[in-house]
Enzyme design. Structure first.
Site, PDB file in Angstrom:
ATOM      1  N   SER A  19       0.809  -1.227   0.000  1.00  0.00           N
ATOM      2  CA  SER A  19       0.000   0.000   0.000  1.00  0.00           C
ATOM      3  C   SER A  19       0.839   1.273   0.000  1.00  0.00           C
ATOM      4  CB  SER A  19      -0.929   0.018   1.221  1.00  0.00           C
ATOM      5  OG  SER A  19      -1.631   1.242   1.256  1.00  0.00           O
ATOM      6  N   LYS A  20       0.450   2.218  -0.845  1.00  0.00           N
ATOM      7  CA  LYS A  20       1.120   3.519  -0.881  1.00  0.00           C
ATOM      8  C   LYS A  20       0.432   4.512   0.062  1.00  0.00           C
ATOM      9  CE  LYS A  20       2.620   3.329  -5.734  1.00  0.00           C
ATOM     10  NZ  LYS A  20       3.994   2.894  -5.462  1.00  0.00           N
ATOM     11  N   LYS A  70     -13.932  -3.908   1.344  1.00  0.00           N
ATOM     12  CA  LYS A  70     -14.736  -2.712   1.077  1.00  0.00           C
ATOM     13  C   LYS A  70     -16.236  -2.926   1.310  1.00  0.00           C
ATOM     14  CE  LYS A  70     -11.566  -0.408  -2.087  1.00  0.00           C
ATOM     15  NZ  LYS A  70     -11.422   0.268  -3.384  1.00  0.00           N
ATOM     16  N   ASP A 106     -13.488   6.600  -4.326  1.00  0.00           N
ATOM     17  CA  ASP A 106     -12.811   6.107  -5.536  1.00  0.00           C
ATOM     18  C   ASP A 106     -13.337   6.804  -6.799  1.00  0.00           C
ATOM     19  OD1 ASP A 106     -11.072   4.335  -4.298  1.00  0.00           O
ATOM     20  OD2 ASP A 106     -12.510   2.692  -4.330  1.00  0.00           O
ATOM     21  N   ALA A 132     -17.780  -4.662 -14.710  1.00  0.00           N
ATOM     22  CA  ALA A 132     -19.050  -4.492 -13.996  1.00  0.00           C
ATOM     23  C   ALA A 132     -18.921  -4.969 -12.553  1.00  0.00           C
ATOM     24  CB  ALA A 132     -20.162  -5.241 -14.721  1.00  0.00           C
ATOM     25  N   ALA A 135     -15.403  -1.710  -8.797  1.00  0.00           N
ATOM     26  CA  ALA A 135     -14.738  -0.490  -9.269  1.00  0.00           C
ATOM     27  C   ALA A 135     -15.666   0.289 -10.203  1.00  0.00           C
ATOM     28  CB  ALA A 135     -13.439  -0.852  -9.982  1.00  0.00           C
ATOM     29  N   THR A 157     -19.037 -10.589 -18.962  1.00  0.00           N
ATOM     30  CA  THR A 157     -20.313 -11.214 -18.599  1.00  0.00           C
ATOM     31  C   THR A 157     -21.394 -10.153 -18.770  1.00  0.00           C
ATOM     32  OG1 THR A 157     -19.071 -12.513 -16.977  1.00  0.00           O
ATOM     33  CG2 THR A 157     -21.485 -12.552 -16.802  1.00  0.00           C
ATOM     34  N   LYS A 160     -24.118  -9.184 -16.137  1.00  0.00           N
ATOM     35  CA  LYS A 160     -23.662  -8.435 -14.958  1.00  0.00           C
ATOM     36  C   LYS A 160     -23.684  -6.925 -15.246  1.00  0.00           C
ATOM     37  CE  LYS A 160     -19.699  -8.906 -11.963  1.00  0.00           C
ATOM     38  NZ  LYS A 160     -18.404  -9.580 -11.839  1.00  0.00           N
ATOM     39  N   MET A 224      -7.414   1.967 -14.387  1.00  0.00           N
ATOM     40  CA  MET A 224      -7.488   2.269 -12.946  1.00  0.00           C
ATOM     41  C   MET A 224      -6.319   1.685 -12.154  1.00  0.00           C
ATOM     42  SD  MET A 224     -11.367   2.098 -11.636  1.00  0.00           S
ATOM     43  CE  MET A 224     -12.701   3.067 -12.332  1.00  0.00           C
TER      44      MET A 224
END
Ligand code: ATR
Length: 282
Positions: A19-20, A70, A106, A132, A135, A157, A160, A224
């Site tokens: 992690s940054k 999350k 985000d 999908a 994010a 998919t 979705k 991303m």
């Protein structure tokens, strides 16, 4: 309960070594003159709530939350913002006594990066959003708020993508602007100005089954993920002649700045830090 001398924050994930966020928040704290401590906490899967409980007991004021917690972060909160509810996930929590506020920055970080740092105003543009999953869910509302002419969600998919878009339509999104389909639907009758890769394919260096025509008029291709140089998606865009390529380092720093502002009441400048953390797209 120990009494901390400085306000404590952390990022919680599993794994977390890469992690940054500690570097970013330390830079923000220094630049804004805020006294705080920011660490990385590796929580065992299944123990997210216990890890956060302990951090709060030790005086923690807020956390960033990353993979795979999350969704659990949303469930843990007492007060969930509209952005986190739409995303079905939170990437930041703020603690105030018994209350736990959940946010998701985000999508706002993505939009700020594209609009303010990369100089592509989204208003009136045709935007293609690939993937999908979570994010994409987090990106849809902030992108729609910029009034694009079109936001097309394409996914391997197809069902979705359809289900995701139907959820946003049910919540009031414009059906003429927000649409969904598969990769085979792309590049037939329409073109896009901006393409955003919100799939996880770049993490495993996989190419997307995109028809080359889908990228033919694109001015900006945005992945991303960050720190991976030219991903297969960015290489596809480059081969199709897209002039402006970007990875997600700016999105990472901008969402961190939004969280910092939410916790501390002051928004740090991001430009120099993005430049410092950027790796060449080669
Ligand atoms: P996240 O929460 O990071 O968005 P996710 O919910 O697991 O992750 O979603 C991953 C997304 O990447 C999905 O849209 C997935 O497509 P499917 O729904 O068809 O599985 C997409 N994805 C991952 N690898 C891919 C690949 N090699 N080609 C195309 N799409 C891919």
């Amino acid at each position: 309960m120990s009494t901390p001398t400085v306000d404590r924050y952390a990022v919680i994930g599993h794994p977390i070594g890469h992690s940054k966020s500690p570097t970013i928040h330390a830079a923000f704290a220094e630049a804004t003159g805020q006294r705080l401590e920011y660490t990385a906490i590796d929580s065992p899967p299944g123990a997210f709530a216990a890890t956060v409980d302990r951090f709060r007991q030790e005086g923690g004021r807020g956390v960033n939350v990353t993979v795979p917690f999350k969704l659990e972060a949303c469930a843990y909160a007492t007060d969930v913002s509209a952005a986190a509810r739409a995303a079905g996930a939170a990437n930041a929590l703020k603690f105030d006594g018994e209350r736990v506020f959940a946010e998701n920055f985000d999508g706002s970080g993505l939009v700020r990066d594209i609009r303010d740092n990369l100089g592509h105003r989204l208003e009136g543009l045709r935007v293609l959003l690939l993937g999908a999953g979570g994010a994409t869910r987090g990106a849809v509302l902030p992108l729609l708020q910029e009034n694009p002419a079109r936001l097309f969600v394409a996914n391997r998919t197809v069902d979705k993508a359809m289900a995701l878009v139907a959820d946003f339509h049910a919540a009031g999104a414009n059906t003429a602007v927000l649409q969904a389909g598969g990769y085979n639907d792309l590049g037939r009758d329409d073109t896009f100005d901006i393409v955003i890769n919100a799939t996880s394919a770049s993490l495993t260096a996989e190419a997307l089954p995109l028809p080359a025509t889908a990228l033919q008029a694109v001015g900006l291709a945005y992945d991303m993920v960050y720190g991976k140089g030219l991903t297969p998606f960015l290489l596809q865009a480059q081969a199709a002649g897209v002039r402006h390529l970007a990875d997600g380092i700016g999105m990472l720093v901008e969402q961190a700045a939004d969280a910092f502002a939410w916790w501390r009441g002051v928004r740090p400048a991001t430009h120099d830090l993005i430049r410092r953390l950027s790796t060449p797209l080669v």
